[in-house]
Enzyme design. Structure first.
Site, PDB file in Angstrom:
ATOM      1  N   ASN A  16       0.612  -0.994  -0.238  1.00  0.00           N
ATOM      2  CA  ASN A  16      -0.335  -0.221  -0.218  1.00  0.00           C
ATOM      3  C   ASN A  16       0.612   1.475   0.086  1.00  0.00           C
ATOM      4  O   ASN A  16       2.046   1.217   0.673  1.00  0.00           O
ATOM      5  CB  ASN A  16      -0.924   0.035   1.143  1.00  0.00           C
ATOM      6  CG  ASN A  16      -1.715   1.663   1.163  1.00  0.00           C
ATOM      7  OD1 ASN A  16      -2.405   1.940   0.113  1.00  0.00           O
ATOM      8  ND2 ASN A  16      -1.727   1.944   2.402  1.00  0.00           N
ATOM      9  N   SER A  25       4.769   7.097   2.500  1.00  0.00           N
ATOM     10  CA  SER A  25       5.229   5.592   3.237  1.00  0.00           C
ATOM     11  C   SER A  25       4.815   4.947   2.225  1.00  0.00           C
ATOM     12  O   SER A  25       3.446   4.722   1.699  1.00  0.00           O
ATOM     13  CB  SER A  25       4.866   5.485   4.158  1.00  0.00           C
ATOM     14  OG  SER A  25       5.512   6.956   5.222  1.00  0.00           O
ATOM     15  N   HIS A  83       0.980   5.000   1.366  1.00  0.00           N
ATOM     16  CA  HIS A  83       0.249   5.873   2.043  1.00  0.00           C
ATOM     17  C   HIS A  83       0.840   7.961   2.227  1.00  0.00           C
ATOM     18  O   HIS A  83       2.327   7.743   2.381  1.00  0.00           O
ATOM     19  CB  HIS A  83       0.032   5.477   3.415  1.00  0.00           C
ATOM     20  CG  HIS A  83      -1.155   6.307   4.565  1.00  0.00           C
ATOM     21  ND1 HIS A  83      -2.227   6.526   4.499  1.00  0.00           N
ATOM     22  CD2 HIS A  83      -0.439   7.178   5.515  1.00  0.00           C
ATOM     23  CE1 HIS A  83      -2.368   7.061   5.383  1.00  0.00           C
ATOM     24  NE2 HIS A  83      -1.351   7.824   5.973  1.00  0.00           N
ATOM     25  N   ASP A 116      -2.676   1.284   7.909  1.00  0.00           N
ATOM     26  CA  ASP A 116      -1.703   2.565   8.041  1.00  0.00           C
ATOM     27  C   ASP A 116      -0.362   2.021   8.932  1.00  0.00           C
ATOM     28  O   ASP A 116       0.475   2.544   9.404  1.00  0.00           O
ATOM     29  CB  ASP A 116      -2.024   2.958   7.718  1.00  0.00           C
ATOM     30  CG  ASP A 116      -2.623   4.180   7.462  1.00  0.00           C
ATOM     31  OD1 ASP A 116      -2.861   3.017   5.782  1.00  0.00           O
ATOM     32  OD2 ASP A 116      -3.927   4.562   6.843  1.00  0.00           O
TER      33      ASP A 116
END
Length: 215
Positions: free
Chosen positions: A105, A134, A107, A143
């Site tokens: 992912n 990040s 972020h 997260d």
């Protein structure tokens, strides 16, 4: 390596992946799946000859039911990596566990700062001197997964939410393809004690790129 991308919106990070990885023999962007039938990212996928699949979350009675079907669709493509590129859904723990160590992912903050939404607003309101992104492995901790890459830049006194967002997007489009490439080339991996790059254990902030200085 077959790579499946999940998204909900315009797909600018998908486009960056398509453009940057077109000649990378280690990566096969094989499918794009969206929970939003109107996501422009689906059109980007079709234009690039990538399978584009809509799985509307509104057609399911629960988060668990949706994630179960999403897993079934993803697994049809037998991906080595699942990439979240603006997929605006909180995933169930069982779904995350299914792809442990092979789901990334991105972020828009320097985690652990500002998990969740409105990160640019939060950074400006806090008077931060720096902001960034990040790229991390996905875990059940929202997260909060182990970080592969962080990139940061200076916040100018003239920045507002829109200008800061555009600057962060520029970094995202540069470094997300880098992280995907590293994973597909088997240079980066998640192990029990953290993230490794070229068989070297990274620190908790991953590989850091600093764009906060003009020099």
């Amino acid at each position: 390596m077959p790579v499946v991308v999940l998204l909900s919106g315009s797909g600018s990070n998908l486009q960056a992946l398509i453009d940057s990885l077109a000649n990378n023999q280690a990566v096969n962007l094989c499918a794009v799946i969206s929970n939003n039938p109107n996501a422009y990212g689906l059109e980007r996928a079709k234009a690039a000859g990538i399978d584009a699949v809509t799985l509307d979350h509104r057609q399911f009675s629960s988060r668990e039911a949706y994630d179960h079907e999403l897993q079934s669709v993803i697994d049809q493509f037998e991906p080595g990596l699942v990439v979240l590129a603006g997929f605006m859904r909180i995933l169930t723990a069982s779904f995350v566990e299914r792809y442990h160590g092979r789901m990334l992912n991105i972020h828009p903050s320097l985690l652990p700062k500002y998990k969740g939404l409105n990160t640019h607003t939060k950074a400006l309101q806090a008077g931060d001197a720096e902001h960034g992104l990040s790229i991390h492995f996905v875990t059940a901790d929202l997260d909060g997964g182990p970080i592969v890459i962080q990139a940061k830049l200076a916040i100018d006194t003239t920045d507002d939410v829109n200008s800061l967002q555009q600057k962060i997007h520029h970094l995202e489009h540069r470094y997300y393809p880098q992280a995907v490439s590293w994973f597909a080339e088997k240079r980066v991996a998640l192990k029990d004690d953290g993230v490794y790059l070229d068989q070297r254990l990274l620190g908790i902030s991953g590989v850091q790129f600093d764009h906060s200085r003009s020099d």
